[in-house]
Structures are given as structure tokens and as C-alpha cells.
Design a protein around this motif. Structure first.
Motif, mmCIF file in Angstrom:
data_model
loop_
_atom_site.group_PDB
_atom_site.id
_atom_site.type_symbol
_atom_site.label_atom_id
_atom_site.label_comp_id
_atom_site.label_asym_id
_atom_site.label_seq_id
_atom_site.Cartn_x
_atom_site.Cartn_y
_atom_site.Cartn_z
ATOM 1 N N LYS A 2 87.343 -65.095 -25.087
ATOM 2 C CA LYS A 2 88.726 -65.835 -24.831
ATOM 3 C C LYS A 2 88.204 -66.416 -23.411
ATOM 4 C CE LYS A 2 91.899 -63.123 -27.336
ATOM 5 N NZ LYS A 2 93.168 -62.158 -27.429
ATOM 6 N N LYS A 3 88.992 -67.560 -23.435
ATOM 7 C CA LYS A 3 88.671 -68.171 -22.224
ATOM 8 C C LYS A 3 90.140 -68.663 -21.468
ATOM 9 C CE LYS A 3 84.470 -70.425 -23.063
ATOM 10 N NZ LYS A 3 83.480 -72.026 -23.244
ATOM 11 N N ILE A 4 90.144 -68.845 -20.117
ATOM 12 C CA ILE A 4 91.331 -69.374 -19.289
ATOM 13 C C ILE A 4 90.894 -70.692 -19.016
ATOM 14 C CG2 ILE A 4 92.444 -69.002 -17.166
ATOM 15 C CD1 ILE A 4 91.469 -66.220 -17.065
ATOM 16 N N PHE A 5 89.486 -71.139 -18.634
ATOM 17 C CA PHE A 5 89.114 -72.286 -18.206
ATOM 18 C C PHE A 5 88.098 -72.550 -19.155
ATOM 19 C CE2 PHE A 5 90.184 -70.082 -14.183
ATOM 20 C CZ PHE A 5 91.310 -70.659 -13.961
ATOM 21 N N GLU A 6 87.979 -73.996 -19.083
ATOM 22 C CA GLU A 6 86.510 -74.769 -19.581
ATOM 23 C C GLU A 6 85.636 -75.145 -18.380
ATOM 24 O OE1 GLU A 6 85.083 -78.385 -22.300
ATOM 25 O OE2 GLU A 6 86.802 -78.785 -21.165
ATOM 26 N N GLN A 7 84.560 -74.324 -18.439
ATOM 27 C CA GLN A 7 83.577 -74.529 -17.251
ATOM 28 C C GLN A 7 83.187 -76.033 -17.152
ATOM 29 O OE1 GLN A 7 83.905 -71.624 -15.814
ATOM 30 N NE2 GLN A 7 84.800 -70.408 -17.453
ATOM 31 N N SER A 8 83.492 -76.643 -16.043
ATOM 32 C CA SER A 8 83.224 -78.014 -15.633
ATOM 33 C C SER A 8 82.344 -78.469 -14.555
ATOM 34 C CB SER A 8 84.643 -78.647 -15.760
ATOM 35 O OG SER A 8 85.265 -78.528 -16.977
ATOM 36 N N TRP A 9 81.933 -79.449 -14.248
ATOM 37 C CA TRP A 9 80.945 -79.765 -13.179
ATOM 38 C C TRP A 9 81.127 -81.146 -12.677
ATOM 39 C CZ3 TRP A 9 77.334 -76.192 -10.910
ATOM 40 C CH2 TRP A 9 76.309 -76.970 -10.050
ATOM 41 N N ARG A 10 81.290 -81.410 -11.452
ATOM 42 C CA ARG A 10 81.451 -83.018 -11.008
ATOM 43 C C ARG A 10 80.025 -83.403 -11.003
ATOM 44 N NH1 ARG A 10 85.030 -85.370 -6.398
ATOM 45 N NH2 ARG A 10 85.273 -87.584 -7.268
ATOM 46 N N TRP A 11 79.922 -84.683 -11.819
ATOM 47 C CA TRP A 11 78.622 -85.273 -11.784
ATOM 48 C C TRP A 11 78.972 -86.852 -11.482
ATOM 49 C CZ3 TRP A 11 76.201 -88.574 -15.882
ATOM 50 C CH2 TRP A 11 74.749 -88.550 -15.819
ATOM 51 N N TYR A 12 78.015 -87.199 -10.548
ATOM 52 C CA TYR A 12 78.244 -88.730 -10.080
ATOM 53 C C TYR A 12 77.521 -89.684 -10.786
ATOM 54 C CZ TYR A 12 80.772 -86.572 -6.456
ATOM 55 O OH TYR A 12 81.866 -85.565 -5.880
ATOM 56 N N GLY A 13 77.121 -89.401 -12.242
ATOM 57 C CA GLY A 13 76.545 -90.409 -12.901
ATOM 58 C C GLY A 13 74.642 -90.272 -12.808
ATOM 59 N N PRO A 14 74.168 -91.510 -13.172
ATOM 60 C CA PRO A 14 72.764 -91.550 -13.272
ATOM 61 C C PRO A 14 71.924 -91.143 -11.904
ATOM 62 C CG PRO A 14 73.527 -93.421 -14.668
ATOM 63 C CD PRO A 14 74.738 -92.686 -13.710
ATOM 64 N N ASP A 15 72.552 -91.540 -10.823
ATOM 65 C CA ASP A 15 71.717 -91.501 -9.496
ATOM 66 C C ASP A 15 72.235 -90.355 -8.785
ATOM 67 O OD1 ASP A 15 70.973 -94.098 -9.787
ATOM 68 O OD2 ASP A 15 72.698 -94.805 -8.717
ATOM 69 N N ASP A 16 72.919 -89.378 -9.586
ATOM 70 C CA ASP A 16 73.260 -87.899 -8.927
ATOM 71 C C ASP A 16 71.941 -87.316 -9.013
ATOM 72 O OD1 ASP A 16 74.223 -85.455 -8.678
ATOM 73 O OD2 ASP A 16 76.176 -85.795 -9.430
ATOM 74 N N PRO A 17 71.656 -86.481 -7.778
ATOM 75 C CA PRO A 17 70.293 -85.905 -7.575
ATOM 76 C C PRO A 17 70.459 -84.631 -8.597
ATOM 77 C CG PRO A 17 71.737 -85.758 -5.725
ATOM 78 C CD PRO A 17 72.366 -86.658 -6.481
ATOM 79 N N VAL A 18 71.697 -83.966 -9.135
ATOM 80 C CA VAL A 18 71.753 -82.906 -10.170
ATOM 81 C C VAL A 18 71.769 -83.467 -11.246
ATOM 82 C CG1 VAL A 18 73.078 -81.134 -10.599
ATOM 83 C CG2 VAL A 18 73.223 -81.689 -8.092
#
Length: 399
Positions: A2-18
Motif C-alpha cells: 500500500k502507498k501513501i505517496f506516488e514517488q516523484s522526481w522534479r526533472w527539468y527536461g532534456p538539459d537536466d544533468p540528472v
């Protein structure tokens, strides 16, 4: 599980170093992103939105661990809307069309803010902690130094306590050029996704545009905006989640109107539709000891459409830094526990949540990242939060 949260990540698009591959390896499914290349005030077309969706789908073909665009952060509100300028209705119409297009494409949660000129701001983006990692720090005394001696804003001293101004003057007299330059660069950073950034001249002009605009006027302009866009959002199946002010008090003479529980009460009473909601940011609200975070969750749970979890360590009423996610002043266990209890009691949803403002640490200290958004620090935060969630759910099920 069961989950409380959907694990998410901020991503800045194609130029994001991550890379998206790194995001998958961190264990996140939801991608929190925006179309930063589109000028503020212009319409986000269906084509542009679908291009970003296809980018995520292509990554799923390479590695089947699925990613999807679950939250827009942010769909920015044009400054002329905040200022109540004559062209605001045209800009609001563009905003409505963007909401409709996002709804058509299945992207239905929108994080935005109503902070004038500046988004979050810190006076030191390289504050060294005892373990050698670096964090973001906000010190009002240093902001006063910047305001009076670097920005040289007219009548700036009138906006601050006299004793704090005196202390700031004394500290300024002891600061060397490197310290002053770090302070300047920390406060003139570009916002994430904005490659241009601020100059002293650009910031001064932005502040000048708000001279004479009171907190009451800014609040009225926010309500006017919401009265126009929320019915459209409802029809499009979109939920709007306003981000609280960061820090939650006036800065550089600018009013702030989304800082405390009474501000939320006012906004939701004026525009009562459930599509009018909040991004619960434990760091922004938690920077003020006056905010009771568990109480805000309990009161407004059904209007919380997105969650940012981070903890600040308050040192004084006007000084804080970003702590490890399970430490600091937030009381993270109690917050996640409160979300769990509200979910059970109110048959709530699995809310999208992302870790926020990780420390710069390990190999990332040798790389170029936007402060607060390096990979490993956020990975640590996400791992700690996932473990906390797992423990709360499983302990509760056993009991």
C-alpha cells in the motif's frame, strides 16, 4: 505494498544533468516537469505537451521501469496578472487554454505560485554542514545586507527592524569581497529552467513594478485569477495546487499572501471549488514556527493535490537551513503519519510526492547542478522518505 505517496522526481527536461535513467534508478515513477522553453504567458500547445510525454515514453522503451508526467511544476503566472495590469485578461485566457490542453493530454495536476518577481530565495546556496555536504540557507540579516548595500533599494531600511539593520551594518563592515560575492550570486540565481537569471538591474526593475501594490491588492489579484481559471480547470479535469511562499514572509519589500493557515482559509473560502488546492510544502510552511503543519494537513487534506517533503532547521525566527529530510524542525515522522491517517479516515488518494532541496554531497560536489537539485542528495531524501512510509504503513497494519 500500500502507498501513501506516488514517488516523484522534479526533472527539468532534456538539459537536466540528472538523466531519466538516473531517475528510474532512484525509484521514482512520477515525473514533475514543465515546458521551461515556452515564454511565460504564452500558450502551451497540445503538440509541445505531447512532445514531452513522448520523451518519457521513449525512455520507457529503453528501460521498462515506467515513468509518466504526473505533475506540472510549474505553469507560471505572468507578472502582469499578479500586478493586475490591463492585459491580464488576455494572459489569463492563454493560461486557460494551457489548462485545457494539459487536460486533453492527461496531465491533470498543476503546481504554480503567486510570489511576485522571485520564487524561493536563499542567501547562501553553499552553506557547509558539519559532514562536509552543502545546503541552502536563508538568513534575514544577510538579506538586509544585500538589500541595502548591494541592491541599494530605495528606502529599504524602512522595511526592517531597526536592531536588525544595525546588526546587518556591523556584519557588512566585517565581510570580505568573496563573502559579498557569494551573497550576491546566491540571491541573483536564475530560477530552475531559466537560463538568463537576474542582474541587479533586472531585479530592481522587477521590484519597482510592485511599488504601491499592497498585500491586500496582491491577494485580490490572486482571487481574480482563480475565479477565472478554476472553473476551466474543473471542466478540464485539472487540479490547481498553489505553492506556499518561500520564505513565508515579505522579502525585499514585496508582499507575500500564501504564507500561513489564514491565507489558505481566505483563498479557499473565496474560490471554494475542490480544483482550487495547494501544494503542501513542509519546508516553505515549516520555515515559520507559527505554522502547525499536521493541523494544516488535517484541515486541508482534500485540497492537497501535490506534496513537497523537506525539512528546514530553524535556528532563529529569520534564519533556517535545509536539514536532512528526517531531521530538522519539520517533524517528518508526524507529517507522514498524518498523511497516512487522513488517507485512511477520508478514503484519500495516493498523492504525488517529491523530495525537495537535497544536500550537495559525495561525487555531486564535483559536478554542476542547480543548488538543491543535485542527484545524490535527493536520492538520499527519497530513500529516507520511502523507508519512513514503509515503516508507518507496515507497523500500522500489524497493530
Amino acid at each position: 505494498m500500500k502507498k501513501i505517496f506516488e514517488q516523484s522526481w522534479r526533472w527539468y527536461g532534456p538539459d537536466d544533468p540528472v538523466s531519466l535513467t538516473a531517475v528510474k534508478q532512484a525509484g521514482a515513477n512520477g515525473i514533475v516537469t514543465a515546458l521551461h522553453h515556452i515564454p511565460v504567458g504564452d500558450v502551451w500547445s497540445v503538440e509541445e505537451i505531447n512532445d514531452r510525454i513522448r520523451l518519457l515514453e521513449d525512455s520507457n522503451e529503453q528501460y521498462p521501469f515506467p515513468l509518466h508526467w504526473n505533475v506540472v511544476e510549474s505553469l507560471p503566472v505572468h507578472e502582469h496578472i499578479k500586478q493586475g495590469k490591463p492585459d491580464r485578461d488576455e494572459l489569463i485566457e492563454n493560461y486557460k487554454q494551457s489548462l485545457k490542453n494539459l487536460g486533453k493530454c492527461g496531465v491533470t495536476r498543476i503546481c504554480y505560485n503567486f510570489m511576485p518577481v522571485l520564487d524561493w530565495l536563499r542567501t547562501n546556496v553553499k552553506y557547509q554542514l558539519e559532514d562536509g555536504s552543502t545546503a541552502l540557507l536563508h538568513n534575514l540579516e544577510d538579506l538586509i545586507i544585500f538589500d541595502i548595500f548591494i541592491l541599494e533599494r530605495k528606502n529599504a531600511e524602512e522595511d526592517y527592524d531597526k536592531k536588525m539593520v544595525k546588526n546587518a551594518r556591523e556584519k557588512h563592515s566585517r565581510m570580505n569581497e568573496d563573502e559579498l560575492e557569494l551573497l550576491k550570486q546566491s540571491l541573483l540565481m536564475a530560477l530552475p529552467g531559466d537560463k538568463e537569471g537576474f542582474t541587479l538591474e533586472k531585479l530592481s526593475k522587477g521590484l519597482q513594478n510592485y511599488v504601491g501594490i499592497s498585500a491586500d491588492q496582491l491577494r485580490d489579484n490572486l482571487v481574480y485569477f482563480l475565479e477565472q481559471v478554476i472553473p476551466v480547470a474543473e471542466q478540464a479535469g485539472v487540479k490547481m495546487a498553489i505553492h506556499p511562499d518561500d520564505p513565508p514572509w515579505p522579502v525585499l519589500g514585496l508582499p507575500r499572501v500564501v504564507s500561513k493557515a489564514s491565507d489558505l482559509e481566505y483563498i479557499f473560502s473565496k474560490v471554494p471549488q475542490k480544483a482550487n488546492g495547494i501544494t503542501f510544502c513542509s519546508g516553505s510552511l515549516g520555515a515559520s514556527a507559527d505554522n502547525n503543519l499536521p493541523e494544516i494537513i488535517q484541515t486541508w487534506y482534500e485540497r492537497i493535490h501535490f506534496v513537497h517533503l523537506r525539512s528546514v532547521q530553524r535556528k532563529e525566527s529569520s534564519l533556517f537551513y535545509e536539514a536532512n529530510h528526517l531531521e530538522g524542525s519539520a517533524g517528518m515522522y508526524k507529517l507522514v503519519r498524518t498523511f497516512y491517517e487522513c488517507q485512511k479516515e477520508k478514503k484519500g488518494r495516493v498523492l504525488p510526492m517529491r523530495p525537495d532541496h537535497g544536500h550537495e554531497m559525495l561525487d555531486d560536489q564535483q559536478k554542476s547542478y542547480y543548488p538543491g537539485y543535485s542527484a545524490i542528495g535527493r536520492l538520499r531524501g527519497l530513500a529516507e522518505l520511502r523507508g519512513l512510509e514503509y515503516g508507518i504503513i507496515n507497523t500500522s497494519e500489524i497493530i
